[in-house]
Design a protein around this motif. Structure first.
Motif, PDB file in Angstrom:
ATOM      1  N   TYR A 168      27.418  18.964  25.136  1.00  0.00           N
ATOM      2  CA  TYR A 168      28.329  20.057  24.809  1.00  0.00           C
ATOM      3  C   TYR A 168      29.580  20.008  25.685  1.00  0.00           C
ATOM      4  O   TYR A 168      30.710  20.129  25.196  1.00  0.00           O
ATOM      5  CB  TYR A 168      27.608  21.393  24.981  1.00  0.00           C
ATOM      6  CG  TYR A 168      28.460  22.613  24.750  1.00  0.00           C
ATOM      7  CD1 TYR A 168      28.611  23.130  23.472  1.00  0.00           C
ATOM      8  CD2 TYR A 168      29.097  23.256  25.804  1.00  0.00           C
ATOM      9  CE1 TYR A 168      29.394  24.265  23.243  1.00  0.00           C
ATOM     10  CE2 TYR A 168      29.878  24.375  25.600  1.00  0.00           C
ATOM     11  CZ  TYR A 168      30.027  24.887  24.320  1.00  0.00           C
ATOM     12  OH  TYR A 168      30.801  26.001  24.105  1.00  0.00           O
ATOM     13  N   LEU A 169      29.396  19.806  26.988  1.00  0.00           N
ATOM     14  CA  LEU A 169      30.532  19.791  27.918  1.00  0.00           C
ATOM     15  C   LEU A 169      31.514  18.667  27.596  1.00  0.00           C
ATOM     16  O   LEU A 169      32.736  18.853  27.687  1.00  0.00           O
ATOM     17  CB  LEU A 169      30.031  19.632  29.354  1.00  0.00           C
ATOM     18  CG  LEU A 169      29.287  20.814  29.966  1.00  0.00           C
ATOM     19  CD1 LEU A 169      28.757  20.434  31.350  1.00  0.00           C
ATOM     20  CD2 LEU A 169      30.194  22.034  30.066  1.00  0.00           C
ATOM     21  N   ALA A 170      30.985  17.501  27.225  1.00  0.00           N
ATOM     22  CA  ALA A 170      31.848  16.352  26.921  1.00  0.00           C
ATOM     23  C   ALA A 170      32.766  16.658  25.752  1.00  0.00           C
ATOM     24  O   ALA A 170      33.990  16.432  25.800  1.00  0.00           O
ATOM     25  CB  ALA A 170      30.989  15.125  26.627  1.00  0.00           C
ATOM     26  N   THR A 171      32.208  17.182  24.672  1.00  0.00           N
ATOM     27  CA  THR A 171      32.991  17.464  23.468  1.00  0.00           C
ATOM     28  C   THR A 171      33.873  18.692  23.656  1.00  0.00           C
ATOM     29  O   THR A 171      35.016  18.724  23.187  1.00  0.00           O
ATOM     30  CB  THR A 171      32.052  17.639  22.268  1.00  0.00           C
ATOM     31  OG1 THR A 171      31.304  16.424  22.103  1.00  0.00           O
ATOM     32  CG2 THR A 171      32.817  17.938  20.996  1.00  0.00           C
ATOM     33  N   SER A 212      27.539  18.412  34.983  1.00  0.00           N
ATOM     34  CA  SER A 212      28.897  18.922  35.199  1.00  0.00           C
ATOM     35  C   SER A 212      29.896  17.887  34.706  1.00  0.00           C
ATOM     36  O   SER A 212      29.617  16.682  34.704  1.00  0.00           O
ATOM     37  CB  SER A 212      29.142  19.244  36.675  1.00  0.00           C
ATOM     38  OG  SER A 212      28.964  18.085  37.477  1.00  0.00           O
ATOM     39  N   LEU A 213      31.050  18.355  34.296  1.00  0.00           N
ATOM     40  CA  LEU A 213      32.094  17.466  33.789  1.00  0.00           C
ATOM     41  C   LEU A 213      32.907  16.907  34.955  1.00  0.00           C
ATOM     42  O   LEU A 213      33.298  17.643  35.865  1.00  0.00           O
ATOM     43  CB  LEU A 213      33.010  18.235  32.834  1.00  0.00           C
ATOM     44  CG  LEU A 213      34.082  17.419  32.128  1.00  0.00           C
ATOM     45  CD1 LEU A 213      33.458  16.499  31.084  1.00  0.00           C
ATOM     46  CD2 LEU A 213      35.122  18.341  31.497  1.00  0.00           C
ATOM     47  N   VAL A 214      33.160  15.606  34.925  1.00  0.00           N
ATOM     48  CA  VAL A 214      33.985  14.945  35.930  1.00  0.00           C
ATOM     49  C   VAL A 214      35.227  14.409  35.208  1.00  0.00           C
ATOM     50  O   VAL A 214      35.139  13.454  34.443  1.00  0.00           O
ATOM     51  CB  VAL A 214      33.236  13.788  36.620  1.00  0.00           C
ATOM     52  CG1 VAL A 214      34.117  13.145  37.687  1.00  0.00           C
ATOM     53  CG2 VAL A 214      31.929  14.285  37.222  1.00  0.00           C
ATOM     54  N   VAL A 215      36.374  15.053  35.431  1.00  0.00           N
ATOM     55  CA  VAL A 215      37.586  14.697  34.701  1.00  0.00           C
ATOM     56  C   VAL A 215      38.377  13.642  35.468  1.00  0.00           C
ATOM     57  O   VAL A 215      38.711  13.837  36.640  1.00  0.00           O
ATOM     58  CB  VAL A 215      38.466  15.940  34.452  1.00  0.00           C
ATOM     59  CG1 VAL A 215      39.745  15.547  33.705  1.00  0.00           C
ATOM     60  CG2 VAL A 215      37.696  16.988  33.665  1.00  0.00           C
TER      61      VAL A 215
END
Length: 333
Positions: free
Chosen positions: A165-168, A321-324
């Protein structure tokens, strides 16, 4: 090399007294204990691990089952388990399951034959029923990256659906609406859950899931390349791509650059796992962190508690967690 008989002779005590001292029993007279310890030091005696295992019915070794060896992801798992066990004066025996039912069963039987005190496993093919029976009838197990309702304390797992979910969601927030997806093998629980998270993010944004924008891969770098080529060949425009692991994202990045694409201007790409090479590829990969080292440590601590009487605090469910980084950018519709 000195023997336990020589220690007993030097200390002037019986073999059973030496054994009780070496095994930390508190029933030994302090004066006799000091005589044994002095003899051990003078003779530089080192207890045999085999003798110790016979005495306490333990081998002080733990079996570890992983799907493969040539992966940074499983390298972190093995390294963490080994260092945690080594710190507790335990050792590990590692086998490979290759995500194959027969191979995983053979690996388990081998580890049991080596008298392991417990097993720590990242097992994909073995059924819940098999693992529950193994834990109940043969020896304690701990599972990494897997959740079995009947073995809640033995499992450490990631909220994979939330990770997908976080990726999209990240791409949607950047203005992307046409988002392609390269899945892992959907018979694997984590891959299926990540894909469900992707679909949930699209649904919440009011975007219908287009199955023609989904390619089922096998978690390999090669399928990142094959997947991107196949998705492009379907001639359905997309400005962003989510890959269910970093290996496939790496393959997709390599393929895109070979095709002359400018990344991320022509295509934003997101991976999953945040393995070591994620910040070495170009552009550096935006990805979802998968704390495999923390899950592996929890599995090791669970076994140390369950089998060896330690009292480590445990956590069973981990959040991604998202790593940008630089592989994604805003998209102007």
């Amino acid at each position: 090399m000195a023997t336990i008989y020589q220690v007993a002779e030097r200390a002037g005590v019986s073999l059973s007294t030496v054994s009780r001292v070496l095994n930390g029993k508190s029933t030994v007279n302090q004066a006799l204990k000091e005589r044994v310890e002095k003899a051990v030091k003078e003779l530089d005696y080192r207890p045999s691990s085999v003798a110790r295992s016979l005495a306490n019915n333990r081998s002080d070794s733990v079996g570890v089952l992983v799907p493969e060896l040539n992966s940074p992801f499983f390298g972190h798992l093995m390294q963490t388990v080994e260092s945690t066990m080594r710190a507790a004066d335990k050792h590990v025996i590692i086998t490979v399951g290759r995500n194959c039912l027969a191979t995983e069963k053979d690996a388990v039987e081998f580890l049991i034959s080596r008298n392991c005190d417990a097993l720590i496993m990242h097992a994909e093919a073995l059924s819940d029923e098999y693992l529950i029976e193994l834990n109940e009838k043969k020896l304690p197990i701990a599972l990494v990256n897997r959740q079995i309702d009947d073995l809640p304390d033995a499992c450490s797992s990631l909220n994979n659906e939330k990770g997908g979910y976080l990726a999209t969601q990240h791409l949607l927030e950047l203005g992307h609406k046409n988002i392609a997806y390269i899945s892992g093998p959907t018979e694997k629980r984590d891959a299926a859950q990540r894909l469900e998270g992707h679909k949930r993010a699209l649904n919440e944004a009011g975007i219908a899931v287009n199955t023609q924008l989904i390619f089922n891969g096998d978690y390999s770098e090669e399928d990142g390349k094959v997947g991107l080529l196949e998705l492009l060949a379907r001639d359905i425009p997309f400005s962003a791509l989510v890959c269910a692991n970093d290996w496939m994202a790496s393959g997709a990045i390599s393929c895109a650059r070979d095709l002359g694409m400018s990344l991320p201007h022509d295509l934003s790409i997101v991976g999953f796992d945040d393995v070591v090479f994620a910040h070495h590829v170009f552009p550096r990969l935006t990805t979802v962190s998968n704390p495999i080292d923390k899950m592996a440590k929890e599995a090791a601590n669970y076994i140390l508690n369950k089998v060896y009487g330690q009292n480590n605090k445990l956590q069973h469910l981990f959040e991604p967690s998202l790593v940008v980084r630089e592989s994604t950018m805003h998209h102007d519709a």
